[in-house]
Write a protein that holds these residues in place. Structure first.
Motif, short mmCIF file in Angstrom:
data_model
loop_
_atom_site.label_atom_id
_atom_site.label_comp_id
_atom_site.label_asym_id
_atom_site.label_seq_id
_atom_site.Cartn_x
_atom_site.Cartn_y
_atom_site.Cartn_z
N LEU A 126 -38.65 12.58 -0.68
CA LEU A 126 -38.18 13.83 -1.19
C LEU A 126 -38.64 14.96 -0.15
O LEU A 126 -37.69 15.95 0.00
CB LEU A 126 -38.97 14.12 -2.48
N ALA A 127 -39.52 14.85 0.71
CA ALA A 127 -39.87 15.87 1.65
C ALA A 127 -38.87 15.92 2.84
O ALA A 127 -38.12 16.90 3.29
CB ALA A 127 -41.31 15.55 2.37
N TYR A 161 -31.11 6.06 -8.42
CA TYR A 161 -32.09 6.51 -9.47
C TYR A 161 -33.27 7.48 -9.18
O TYR A 161 -34.09 7.77 -9.91
CB TYR A 161 -32.96 5.16 -10.02
N GLY A 162 -33.39 7.80 -7.87
CA GLY A 162 -34.20 8.87 -7.38
C GLY A 162 -33.67 10.21 -7.85
O GLY A 162 -32.53 10.27 -7.96
N PRO A 163 -34.49 11.07 -7.71
CA PRO A 163 -34.23 12.50 -8.17
C PRO A 163 -33.51 13.25 -7.11
O PRO A 163 -33.86 14.57 -6.24
CB PRO A 163 -35.53 13.09 -8.30
N PHE A 164 -32.25 12.68 -6.56
CA PHE A 164 -31.52 13.25 -5.73
C PHE A 164 -30.15 13.78 -5.96
O PHE A 164 -29.49 13.10 -6.91
CB PHE A 164 -31.20 12.28 -4.48
N TYR A 181 -27.18 14.09 0.77
CA TYR A 181 -28.24 14.08 -0.30
C TYR A 181 -29.11 15.27 0.15
O TYR A 181 -29.68 15.25 1.13
CB TYR A 181 -28.74 12.50 -0.66
N THR A 182 -29.70 15.53 -1.14
CA THR A 182 -30.87 16.59 -1.01
C THR A 182 -31.80 16.34 -2.23
O THR A 182 -31.17 15.67 -3.06
CB THR A 182 -30.45 17.75 -0.77
N ALA A 183 -33.15 16.73 -2.20
CA ALA A 183 -33.89 16.69 -3.41
C ALA A 183 -33.27 17.39 -4.70
O ALA A 183 -32.91 18.64 -4.27
CB ALA A 183 -35.41 17.07 -2.82
#
Length: 222
Positions: A126-127, A161-164, A181-183
């Motif tokens: 995420l960072a 499935y990640g918060p992207f 992609y970005t957070a």
């Protein structure tokens, strides 16, 4: 009072802004529709053209760039365009289903990794995605931490499935065939799903009207 099938049909079309074009900002149109299919870059633009009077594609481009509308893997494990305010709850509602769709897929299980190993990468990832990153960059990032893996690699699972969210390019149709992609907004590790599920159900009923459990299950694949 009983509602006929035709009345229910017309009420649903009206809630979905499909009985006549209305004057609304694009982000309000997206929120009224709940979520717009966005597997193809042009799809949410065509959906809003059918709903909004005087729709200008540049307005949706601007909403994506400003983050008022975001594009991410959500309901039915497909890409959806949703209002920024809905995204955190929708993602929490769908997180377990999205994760299961990938970690139990043989394309992932054949990599010899556990879901927990991949989940452990999320805080640093995420960072790293505070700035938009390409698939190639993210494949290389995960390979640096997990070792070289055969295709499709660990990022294939995480990007679903990640918060992207997909990072807009600012060009016409704003998303091309090579996404970055970005957070996502309020991105974090998945929390309890129930509040997100309740929010998603309320938003579904607001956008589509009276519905059965089966209707909601088809819409979400929960």
């Amino acid at each position: 009072m009983a509602v006929s099938t035709r009345q229910l049909n017309r009420a649903t079309l009206d809630r979905q802004l499909l009985t006549g074009r209305v004057h609304l900002p694009v982000e309000d149109g997206v929120r009224r529709a709940v979520a717009l299919q966005a597997q193809e870059p042009a799809s949410p633009y065509l959906a809003l053209w059918n709903r909004l009077a005087g729709f200008d594609p540049a307005d949706l481009d601007a909403a994506f760039v400003a983050g008022r509308v975001v594009k991410a893997s959500l309901m039915r494990i497909t890409l959806q365009a949703v209002h920024r305010d809905d995204y955190p709850a929708f993602r929490h509602a769908m997180a377990s289903s999205l994760r299961a769709s990938r970690v139990h897929d043989r394309r992932f299980s054949g990599l010899g990794l556990t879901g927990e190993q991949v989940d452990a990468l999320l805080p640093d990832l995420l960072a790293y995605t505070a700035e938009p990153r390409s698939n190639a960059e993210l494949d290389a990032w995960t390979a640096d931490r997990l070792g070289d893996l055969p295709p499709p690699g660990a990022w294939w699972a995480l990007r679903t499935y990640g918060p992207f969210v997909h990072a807009p390019s600012g060009a016409t149709w704003t998303f091309g065939s090579r996404p970055r992609y970005t957070a996502g907004p309020a991105a974090d590790r998945p929390g309890p799903a129930d509040p997100g599920v309740a929010h998603l159900i309320r938003r579904y009923l607001a956008g589509f009207g009276p519905a059965t459990v089966a209707d909601i299950a088809r819409f979400t694949l929960l």
